[in-house]
Design a protein around this motif. Structure first.
Motif, PDB file in Angstrom:
ATOM      1  N   SER A   6       0.826  -1.217   0.000  1.00  0.00           N
ATOM      2  CA  SER A   6       0.000   0.000   0.000  1.00  0.00           C
ATOM      3  C   SER A   6       0.856   1.260   0.000  1.00  0.00           C
ATOM      4  CB  SER A   6      -0.961  -0.001   1.196  1.00  0.00           C
ATOM      5  OG  SER A   6      -1.936  -1.016   1.024  1.00  0.00           O
ATOM      6  N   GLN A   7       1.966   1.254   0.729  1.00  0.00           N
ATOM      7  CA  GLN A   7       2.866   2.414   0.680  1.00  0.00           C
ATOM      8  C   GLN A   7       3.367   2.649  -0.746  1.00  0.00           C
ATOM      9  OE1 GLN A   7       5.693   1.021   3.677  1.00  0.00           O
ATOM     10  NE2 GLN A   7       5.179   2.765   5.009  1.00  0.00           N
ATOM     11  N   MET A   8       3.695   1.567  -1.443  1.00  0.00           N
ATOM     12  CA  MET A   8       4.219   1.701  -2.802  1.00  0.00           C
ATOM     13  C   MET A   8       3.127   2.139  -3.788  1.00  0.00           C
ATOM     14  SD  MET A   8       7.399   1.385  -2.676  1.00  0.00           S
ATOM     15  CE  MET A   8       8.081   0.934  -4.235  1.00  0.00           C
ATOM     16  N   ARG A   9       1.917   1.619  -3.630  1.00  0.00           N
ATOM     17  CA  ARG A   9       0.827   2.049  -4.518  1.00  0.00           C
ATOM     18  C   ARG A   9       0.508   3.519  -4.286  1.00  0.00           C
ATOM     19  NH1 ARG A   9      -3.198  -1.997  -5.910  1.00  0.00           N
ATOM     20  NH2 ARG A   9      -1.939  -2.086  -7.785  1.00  0.00           N
ATOM     21  N   ALA A  10       0.484   3.958  -3.039  1.00  0.00           N
ATOM     22  CA  ALA A  10       0.258   5.373  -2.742  1.00  0.00           C
ATOM     23  C   ALA A  10       1.388   6.226  -3.319  1.00  0.00           C
ATOM     24  CB  ALA A  10       0.138   5.584  -1.234  1.00  0.00           C
ATOM     25  N   LEU A  11       2.633   5.734  -3.220  1.00  0.00           N
ATOM     26  CA  LEU A  11       3.780   6.458  -3.787  1.00  0.00           C
ATOM     27  C   LEU A  11       3.613   6.613  -5.297  1.00  0.00           C
ATOM     28  CD1 LEU A  11       6.699   7.597  -3.194  1.00  0.00           C
ATOM     29  CD2 LEU A  11       7.517   5.353  -3.935  1.00  0.00           C
ATOM     30  N   ALA A  12       3.186   5.564  -5.965  1.00  0.00           N
ATOM     31  CA  ALA A  12       2.982   5.626  -7.414  1.00  0.00           C
ATOM     32  C   ALA A  12       1.888   6.624  -7.779  1.00  0.00           C
ATOM     33  CB  ALA A  12       2.631   4.238  -7.957  1.00  0.00           C
ATOM     34  N   THR A  13       0.786   6.580  -7.082  1.00  0.00           N
ATOM     35  CA  THR A  13      -0.336   7.486  -7.350  1.00  0.00           C
ATOM     36  C   THR A  13       0.082   8.935  -7.097  1.00  0.00           C
ATOM     37  OG1 THR A  13      -1.871   5.738  -6.697  1.00  0.00           O
ATOM     38  CG2 THR A  13      -2.738   7.983  -6.755  1.00  0.00           C
ATOM     39  N   TRP A  14       0.737   9.169  -5.976  1.00  0.00           N
ATOM     40  CA  TRP A  14       1.214  10.510  -5.647  1.00  0.00           C
ATOM     41  C   TRP A  14       2.274  10.969  -6.650  1.00  0.00           C
ATOM     42  CZ3 TRP A  14       0.158  14.851  -3.450  1.00  0.00           C
ATOM     43  CH2 TRP A  14       1.167  15.764  -3.156  1.00  0.00           C
ATOM     44  N   GLY A  15       3.179  10.081  -7.031  1.00  0.00           N
ATOM     45  CA  GLY A  15       4.244  10.427  -7.973  1.00  0.00           C
ATOM     46  C   GLY A  15       3.706  10.939  -9.297  1.00  0.00           C
ATOM     47  N   ILE A  16       2.643  10.312  -9.795  1.00  0.00           N
ATOM     48  CA  ILE A  16       2.015  10.776 -11.045  1.00  0.00           C
ATOM     49  C   ILE A  16       1.448  12.177 -10.863  1.00  0.00           C
ATOM     50  CG2 ILE A  16       0.079  10.384 -12.628  1.00  0.00           C
ATOM     51  CD1 ILE A  16       2.523   8.583 -13.114  1.00  0.00           C
ATOM     52  N   SER A  17       0.797  12.439  -9.725  1.00  0.00           N
ATOM     53  CA  SER A  17       0.229  13.773  -9.511  1.00  0.00           C
ATOM     54  C   SER A  17       1.335  14.822  -9.390  1.00  0.00           C
ATOM     55  CB  SER A  17      -0.688  13.795  -8.288  1.00  0.00           C
ATOM     56  OG  SER A  17       0.043  13.683  -7.092  1.00  0.00           O
ATOM     57  N   VAL A  18       2.470  14.474  -8.799  1.00  0.00           N
ATOM     58  CA  VAL A  18       3.590  15.407  -8.677  1.00  0.00           C
ATOM     59  C   VAL A  18       4.138  15.772 -10.052  1.00  0.00           C
ATOM     60  CG1 VAL A  18       5.998  15.625  -7.903  1.00  0.00           C
ATOM     61  CG2 VAL A  18       4.262  14.751  -6.339  1.00  0.00           C
TER      62      VAL A  18
END
Length: 177
Positions: A134-146
């Protein structure tokens, strides 16, 4: 020079963020093992984009191989995903890799230091971030928005447009605002 090798295991929190104006931003990945141990590294925008896509693909492969796992959540708190000062990066990342440890149910993000002149491969830094799925999926989702917060993309050529104007090869080089 001695090799810097760090295992952040387990990761308490991990994020990616950018500092600076669009077109001049510097991208960082930051992982916490505790409130006192924070590891910060520099990334390129393309690495952030590739990592986000790679995480999603890798998580799908893990889920397929281990169908009994509960699906990883992509939820995050935007306020907590901002980079935390002090921003004192250990090094610039050259290579990223992903692995999965089924015994711990953790993804491992491996970040190797970019090789510069005079640095031998065995001397390059290495950080392993041991994260929940879940930490990695959240990182991926956030990374795209950044990465999407930057300069707008030209619909003609697909390149980022500068605020001062855009030299578009599809328009024979005419500046467009």
């Amino acid at each position: 020079m001695a090799r810097t090798e760090i295992d952040v295991n387990p990761v308490y929190h991990i994020t990616i963020d950018a500092i600076g104006k669009p077109g001049q931003r510097v991208f960082y990945i930051q992982g916490w093992q505790s409130d006192t141990q924070i590891i910060t590294l520099i990334l390129e925008k393309a690495q952030v984009q590739t990592l986000a896509m790679g995480i999603e693909q890798f998580l799908a492969e893990v889920q397929q191989k281990y169908p009994d796992l509960i699906e990883a959540s992509a939820e995050y708190d935007e306020d907590k995903m901002k980079i935390s000062p002090p921003v004192d990066p250990l090094y610039r990342v050259g290579e990223l890799g992903l692995a999965y440890d089924a015994d711990q149910d953790r993804l491992v993000l491996v970040a190797r230091e970019i090789l510069t002149e005079g640095v031998e491969p065995e001397e390059a830094g290495l950080v392993r971030f041991w994260c929940t799925r879940s930490q990695m999926r959240a990182l991926a989702t956030w990374g795209i928005s950044v990465t999407n917060r930057g300069r707008p993309i030209c619909p003609q050529c697909g390149e980022p447009m500068d605020p001062e104007g855009h030299f578009c090869p599809k328009k024979n080089g005419h500046n467009r605002h």
